[in-house]
Structures are given as structure tokens and as C-alpha cells.
Write a protein that holds these residues in place. Sequence first.
Motif, PDB file in Angstrom:
ATOM      1  N   PRO A   1      -1.846  10.507  -0.980  1.00 54.28           N
ATOM      2  CA  PRO A   1      -1.239  10.459   0.356  1.00 54.28           C
ATOM      3  C   PRO A   1      -1.370   9.049   0.919  1.00 54.28           C
ATOM      4  O   PRO A   1      -2.356   8.358   0.669  1.00 54.28           O
ATOM      5  N   GLN A   2      -0.359   8.650   1.663  1.00 58.45           N
ATOM      6  CA  GLN A   2      -0.340   7.288   2.181  1.00 58.45           C
ATOM      7  C   GLN A   2      -1.336   7.148   3.320  1.00 58.45           C
ATOM      8  O   GLN A   2      -1.330   7.916   4.279  1.00 58.45           O
ATOM      9  N   LYS A   3      -2.206   6.163   3.220  1.00 53.11           N
ATOM     10  CA  LYS A   3      -3.184   5.886   4.270  1.00 53.11           C
ATOM     11  C   LYS A   3      -2.539   4.975   5.300  1.00 53.11           C
ATOM     12  O   LYS A   3      -1.627   4.227   4.997  1.00 53.11           O
TER      13      LYS A   3
ATOM     14  N   HIS B   1       0.821  -1.214   0.000  1.00 50.22           N
ATOM     15  CA  HIS B   1       0.000   0.000   0.000  1.00 50.22           C
ATOM     16  C   HIS B   1       0.852   1.261   0.000  1.00 50.22           C
ATOM     17  O   HIS B   1       0.451   2.283  -0.576  1.00 50.22           O
ATOM     18  N   ALA B   2       2.033   1.216   0.596  1.00 46.56           N
ATOM     19  CA  ALA B   2       2.926   2.383   0.564  1.00 46.56           C
ATOM     20  C   ALA B   2       3.403   2.638  -0.864  1.00 46.56           C
ATOM     21  O   ALA B   2       3.372   3.774  -1.351  1.00 46.56           O
ATOM     22  N   ARG B   3       3.822   1.585  -1.551  1.00 42.00           N
ATOM     23  CA  ARG B   3       4.304   1.759  -2.934  1.00 42.00           C
ATOM     24  C   ARG B   3       3.171   2.093  -3.886  1.00 42.00           C
ATOM     25  O   ARG B   3       3.362   2.842  -4.842  1.00 42.00           O
ATOM     26  N   LYS B   4       1.984   1.547  -3.645  1.00 45.56           N
ATOM     27  CA  LYS B   4       0.834   1.866  -4.497  1.00 45.56           C
ATOM     28  C   LYS B   4       0.466   3.339  -4.350  1.00 45.56           C
ATOM     29  O   LYS B   4       0.155   4.010  -5.338  1.00 45.56           O
ATOM     30  N   ALA B   5       0.515   3.851  -3.124  1.00 44.56           N
ATOM     31  CA  ALA B   5       0.226   5.270  -2.899  1.00 44.56           C
ATOM     32  C   ALA B   5       1.261   6.143  -3.609  1.00 44.56           C
ATOM     33  O   ALA B   5       0.920   7.187  -4.164  1.00 44.56           O
ATOM     34  N   GLU B   6       2.529   5.717  -3.608  1.00 45.45           N
ATOM     35  CA  GLU B   6       3.569   6.464  -4.323  1.00 45.45           C
ATOM     36  C   GLU B   6       3.280   6.503  -5.822  1.00 45.45           C
ATOM     37  O   GLU B   6       3.395   7.544  -6.461  1.00 45.45           O
TER      38      GLU B   6
END
Length: 89
Positions: free
Chosen positions: A64-66, A54-59
Motif C-alpha cells: 500500500p502506498q505510504k 515512492h508511488a511507483r516503488k509501492a506499485e
Amino acid sequence: MKPLIATFLMLAVSVLAGCASHVSPELRPYTAEESQELALEDLNRRGLSFDEYHARKAELLGQPQKAYSFDKHGEMNAERTVQLHGRPS
């Protein structure tokens, strides 16, 4: 008769040469949407942990990172009662 054979031979060679040299779609540059879709597909195949994924998908998506995470209690038991403050469960 020889000019007719030569003509057919030249025609056959030109047809075969035309079939052999096709324009490949891989040689054209990717659009921004295609590049993003390829990056997301690659991300899905990597086997990352839930939080890393999820961190890389947000990037990639520019969002913004959820705060995705698991709770600290592990798995819930159906027989376990949860007491909510001020309310019966």
C-alpha cells in the motif's frame, strides 16, 4: 600423413566451432525476482520526484502506498523554535 593432417584439421574446426557457440544467459527467461529487481533498478535511474518514486516503488512491490511528502514549511532553520502544545520545545 594426409589422414593425420585431416584429423587434426577436423579436430581444430570442431574445437573452434564449440567455442564460438556458447549458450548465453541472456536468452533464458528471467525469474520473477530478477524481473522485479530489474524494474527497481530502472526506477532508480529515472530521476523521478520523491513522491512519484515512492508511488511507483509501492506499485512494483505490491505494498500500500505510504504518505511520503515534504512539509509545507520548506527547510527548517536551527534557530527557529517550534512550540509544541503543552510541552516546552
